[in-house]
Write a protein that holds these residues in place. Structure first.
Motif, PDB file in Angstrom:
ATOM      1  N   SER A 149       0.724  -1.373   0.133  1.00 13.63           N
ATOM      2  CA  SER A 149      -0.045   0.114   0.079  1.00 13.63           C
ATOM      3  C   SER A 149       0.801   1.181  -0.017  1.00 13.63           C
ATOM      4  O   SER A 149       0.696   1.981   0.821  1.00 13.63           O
ATOM      5  CB  SER A 149      -1.072   0.181   1.197  1.00 13.63           C
ATOM      6  N   PRO A 150       1.757   1.412  -0.734  1.00 19.16           N
ATOM      7  CA  PRO A 150       2.366   2.550  -0.932  1.00 19.16           C
ATOM      8  C   PRO A 150       1.736   3.905  -1.374  1.00 19.16           C
ATOM      9  O   PRO A 150       2.302   5.037  -1.006  1.00 19.16           O
ATOM     10  CB  PRO A 150       3.704   2.414  -1.930  1.00 19.16           C
ATOM     11  N   ASP A 151       0.743   3.769  -1.821  1.00 21.21           N
ATOM     12  CA  ASP A 151      -0.141   5.102  -2.279  1.00 21.21           C
ATOM     13  C   ASP A 151      -1.025   5.481  -1.051  1.00 21.21           C
ATOM     14  O   ASP A 151      -1.715   6.521  -1.390  1.00 21.21           O
ATOM     15  CB  ASP A 151      -1.021   4.655  -3.647  1.00 21.21           C
ATOM     16  N   CYS A 152      -1.221   4.895  -0.226  1.00 25.50           N
ATOM     17  CA  CYS A 152      -2.196   5.450   0.892  1.00 25.50           C
ATOM     18  C   CYS A 152      -1.535   6.928   1.500  1.00 25.50           C
ATOM     19  O   CYS A 152      -0.195   6.989   1.598  1.00 25.50           O
ATOM     20  CB  CYS A 152      -2.279   4.261   1.815  1.00 25.50           C
ATOM     21  N   GLU A 153      -2.385   7.693   1.852  1.00 21.07           N
ATOM     22  CA  GLU A 153      -1.802   8.873   2.328  1.00 21.07           C
ATOM     23  C   GLU A 153      -2.600   9.319   3.485  1.00 21.07           C
ATOM     24  O   GLU A 153      -3.281   8.646   4.038  1.00 21.07           O
ATOM     25  CB  GLU A 153      -2.513  10.115   1.355  1.00 21.07           C
ATOM     26  N   ARG A 154      -1.880  10.201   4.140  1.00 19.99           N
ATOM     27  CA  ARG A 154      -2.497  10.650   5.482  1.00 19.99           C
ATOM     28  C   ARG A 154      -3.026  11.976   5.268  1.00 19.99           C
ATOM     29  O   ARG A 154      -2.145  12.818   4.924  1.00 19.99           O
ATOM     30  CB  ARG A 154      -1.468  10.298   6.507  1.00 19.99           C
ATOM     31  N   THR A 155      -4.232  12.094   5.530  1.00 17.34           N
ATOM     32  CA  THR A 155      -4.556  13.615   5.466  1.00 17.34           C
ATOM     33  C   THR A 155      -4.215  14.491   6.697  1.00 17.34           C
ATOM     34  O   THR A 155      -3.689  13.818   7.758  1.00 17.34           O
ATOM     35  CB  THR A 155      -6.106  13.657   5.547  1.00 17.34           C
ATOM     36  N   ALA A 156      -4.074  15.736   6.524  1.00 11.86           N
ATOM     37  CA  ALA A 156      -3.359  16.634   7.552  1.00 11.86           C
ATOM     38  C   ALA A 156      -4.471  16.578   8.808  1.00 11.86           C
ATOM     39  O   ALA A 156      -5.651  16.653   8.694  1.00 11.86           O
ATOM     40  CB  ALA A 156      -3.650  18.087   7.066  1.00 11.86           C
ATOM     41  N   GLY A 157      -3.927  16.174   9.975  1.00 10.85           N
ATOM     42  CA  GLY A 157      -4.355  16.206  11.348  1.00 10.85           C
ATOM     43  C   GLY A 157      -5.306  14.878  11.466  1.00 10.85           C
ATOM     44  O   GLY A 157      -5.870  14.804  12.392  1.00 10.85           O
ATOM     45  N   ASP A 158      -4.995  14.098  10.550  1.00 10.80           N
ATOM     46  CA  ASP A 158      -5.751  12.570  10.773  1.00 10.80           C
ATOM     47  C   ASP A 158      -4.483  11.577  10.575  1.00 10.80           C
ATOM     48  O   ASP A 158      -3.779  11.499   9.509  1.00 10.80           O
ATOM     49  CB  ASP A 158      -6.958  12.513   9.542  1.00 10.80           C
ATOM     50  N   ALA A 159      -4.646  10.842  11.413  1.00 11.05           N
ATOM     51  CA  ALA A 159      -3.824   9.352  11.554  1.00 11.05           C
ATOM     52  C   ALA A 159      -4.198   8.413  10.638  1.00 11.05           C
ATOM     53  O   ALA A 159      -3.509   7.481  10.043  1.00 11.05           O
ATOM     54  CB  ALA A 159      -3.632   8.976  12.918  1.00 11.05           C
ATOM     55  N   ARG A 160      -5.550   8.448  10.176  1.00  9.16           N
ATOM     56  CA  ARG A 160      -5.881   7.441   9.173  1.00  9.16           C
ATOM     57  C   ARG A 160      -5.399   7.224   7.670  1.00  9.16           C
ATOM     58  O   ARG A 160      -5.428   8.612   7.170  1.00  9.16           O
ATOM     59  CB  ARG A 160      -7.715   7.331   9.297  1.00  9.16           C
ATOM     60  N   PRO A 161      -4.987   6.229   7.087  1.00  6.10           N
ATOM     61  CA  PRO A 161      -4.629   6.282   5.695  1.00  6.10           C
ATOM     62  C   PRO A 161      -5.748   6.694   4.872  1.00  6.10           C
ATOM     63  O   PRO A 161      -6.802   6.095   4.957  1.00  6.10           O
ATOM     64  CB  PRO A 161      -3.954   5.165   5.455  1.00  6.10           C
ATOM     65  N   VAL A 162      -5.537   7.463   3.704  1.00  2.00           N
ATOM     66  CA  VAL A 162      -6.496   7.564   2.731  1.00  2.00           C
ATOM     67  C   VAL A 162      -5.733   7.288   1.336  1.00  2.00           C
ATOM     68  O   VAL A 162      -4.848   7.633   1.026  1.00  2.00           O
ATOM     69  CB  VAL A 162      -7.076   8.955   2.786  1.00  2.00           C
ATOM     70  N   SER A 163      -7.017   6.666   0.386  1.00  2.00           N
ATOM     71  CA  SER A 163      -6.558   6.006  -0.615  1.00  2.00           C
ATOM     72  C   SER A 163      -7.426   7.003  -1.741  1.00  2.00           C
ATOM     73  O   SER A 163      -8.242   7.666  -1.430  1.00  2.00           O
ATOM     74  CB  SER A 163      -6.561   4.677  -0.947  1.00  2.00           C
ATOM     75  N   ARG A 164      -7.252   6.532  -3.106  1.00  2.00           N
ATOM     76  CA  ARG A 164      -8.375   7.337  -3.876  1.00  2.00           C
ATOM     77  C   ARG A 164      -8.786   6.322  -4.742  1.00  2.00           C
ATOM     78  O   ARG A 164      -8.392   5.127  -5.020  1.00  2.00           O
ATOM     79  CB  ARG A 164      -7.303   8.282  -4.799  1.00  2.00           C
TER      80      ARG A 164
END
Length: 89
Positions: A14-29
């Motif tokens: 999962s290298p493409d998962c991002e973390r949104t600012a102020g949120d520790a949960r990974p986010v993908s598209r």
């Protein structure tokens, strides 16, 4: 009552998962959609994982998955990937 058995999602690295600012949960598209053997819609994510998106009111109200134009609008939007959040690879 019928038990709903789901196949596990793709669990690629999962290298493409991002973390949104102020949120520790990974986010993908959202990269696309396909239907499973029973005709249920499955979202495909940039991280390589997938997730069923069923419309089964009143428990799961996602009428937008039934319309091709509405699914198309969701491509590129962020999606909280539960598999990435669990560290599943």
């Amino acid at each position: 009552m019928q038990k709903n058995v789901e196949r596990t999602s793709v669990t690629n690295a999962s290298p493409d998962c991002e973390r949104t600012a102020g949120d520790a949960r990974p986010v993908s598209r959202v990269s696309g959609f396909h239907q499973d053997e029973q005709g249920h819609w499955v979202v495909e994510l940039t991280c390589g994982h997938t997730q069923h998106l069923r419309h089964q009111p009143p428990w799961q109200a996602r009428p937008w998955v039934l319309e091709a134009a509405e699914r198309e609008q969701r491509i590129g939007q962020t999606f909280a990937c539960g598999w990435c959040a669990q560290g599943a690879d």
